[in-house]
Design an enzyme around this catalytic site. Structure first.
Site, PDB file in Angstrom:
ATOM      1  N   LEU A  63       0.828  -1.316  -0.040  1.00 18.29           N
ATOM      2  CA  LEU A  63      -0.172  -0.187  -0.182  1.00 18.29           C
ATOM      3  C   LEU A  63       0.996   1.317  -0.094  1.00 18.29           C
ATOM      4  O   LEU A  63       0.293   2.332  -0.390  1.00 18.29           O
ATOM      5  CB  LEU A  63      -0.907   0.026   1.072  1.00 18.29           C
ATOM      6  CG  LEU A  63      -2.222  -0.916   0.994  1.00 18.29           C
ATOM      7  CD1 LEU A  63      -2.976  -0.919   2.222  1.00 18.29           C
ATOM      8  CD2 LEU A  63      -3.090  -0.641   0.001  1.00 18.29           C
ATOM      9  N   VAL A  87       1.518  -9.705  -2.938  1.00 20.86           N
ATOM     10  CA  VAL A  87       0.424  -9.578  -1.972  1.00 20.86           C
ATOM     11  C   VAL A  87      -0.054 -10.854  -2.055  1.00 20.86           C
ATOM     12  O   VAL A  87      -0.578 -11.671  -3.111  1.00 20.86           O
ATOM     13  CB  VAL A  87      -0.844  -8.522  -2.449  1.00 20.86           C
ATOM     14  CG1 VAL A  87      -2.020  -8.661  -1.529  1.00 20.86           C
ATOM     15  CG2 VAL A  87      -0.141  -7.355  -2.629  1.00 20.86           C
ATOM     16  N   HIS A  94      -8.729  -8.614   3.398  1.00 16.29           N
ATOM     17  CA  HIS A  94      -7.500  -7.716   3.405  1.00 16.29           C
ATOM     18  C   HIS A  94      -6.850  -7.922   1.957  1.00 16.29           C
ATOM     19  O   HIS A  94      -6.275  -7.083   1.379  1.00 16.29           O
ATOM     20  CB  HIS A  94      -6.544  -8.035   4.433  1.00 16.29           C
ATOM     21  CG  HIS A  94      -5.388  -6.675   4.667  1.00 16.29           C
ATOM     22  ND1 HIS A  94      -4.229  -7.196   4.588  1.00 16.29           N
ATOM     23  CD2 HIS A  94      -5.827  -5.540   5.000  1.00 16.29           C
ATOM     24  CE1 HIS A  94      -3.380  -6.038   4.563  1.00 16.29           C
ATOM     25  NE2 HIS A  94      -4.394  -5.130   4.900  1.00 16.29           N
TER      26      HIS A  94
END
Length: 156
Positions: A63, A87, A94
């Site tokens: 992020l 990720v 999430h």
């Protein structure tokens, strides 16, 4: 000459000589990210990008990548940028949030600044998928960054 109905086509090569390349890498899922980085920098070197013209910034997680990219893009010190991260799905929502926001942020930075950005943030179901993809994705990002930097210079 162009391949498209005799319409002239902008042609680029992958010679990165003289190009300034910035890399932003997440430290989360570090083994995968370092694998991406290793493959990426090896390919940049193969494409004649000088190590002296490469810079890397590391950030805590995916992020944080778009903000670092935006700052680098606005600095005027780079011809192309590369985002590297991983990720990996967990058991919560999430994963979707981080994947979607990171990808959207990277695209927005490129469009807002006109800076070519190669997105090398892997989004995978598990560690095995990430490890299997990191080498090719890292090298592909290097090629994409060089090609787009050269194309955008021609388009201006």
């Amino acid at each position: 000459m162009a391949r498209y109905d005799n319409i002239p086509e902008f042609e680029t090569d992958l010679d990165g000589r003289g190009l300034r390349v910035g890399i932003v890498m997440s430290r989360f899922n570090q083994d995968v990210c370092e694998g991406l980085l290793s493959a990426c920098t090896a390919e940049l070197l193969r494409l004649n990008v000088s190590p002296e013209l490469m810079r890397i910034a590391t950030v805590p997680g995916a992020l944080e990548i778009p903000l670092a990219l935006q700052t680098m893009a606005r600095s005027g010190r780079f011809d192309a940028l590369i985002a590297l991260g991983a990720v990996i799905r967990g058991e919560t929502y999430h994963f979707e949030l981080v994947s979607n926001e990171t990808g959207s942020g990277i695209n927005r930075v490129g469009l807002d600044t006109g800076m070519p950005i190669a997105n090398g943030v892997l989004t995978t179901e598990d560690d095995d998928q990430a490890l299997a993809r990191m080498q090719e994705k890292g090298a592909d990002c290097a090629r994409t960054a060089i090609e787009m930097a050269k194309l955008l210079k021609q388009l201006q």
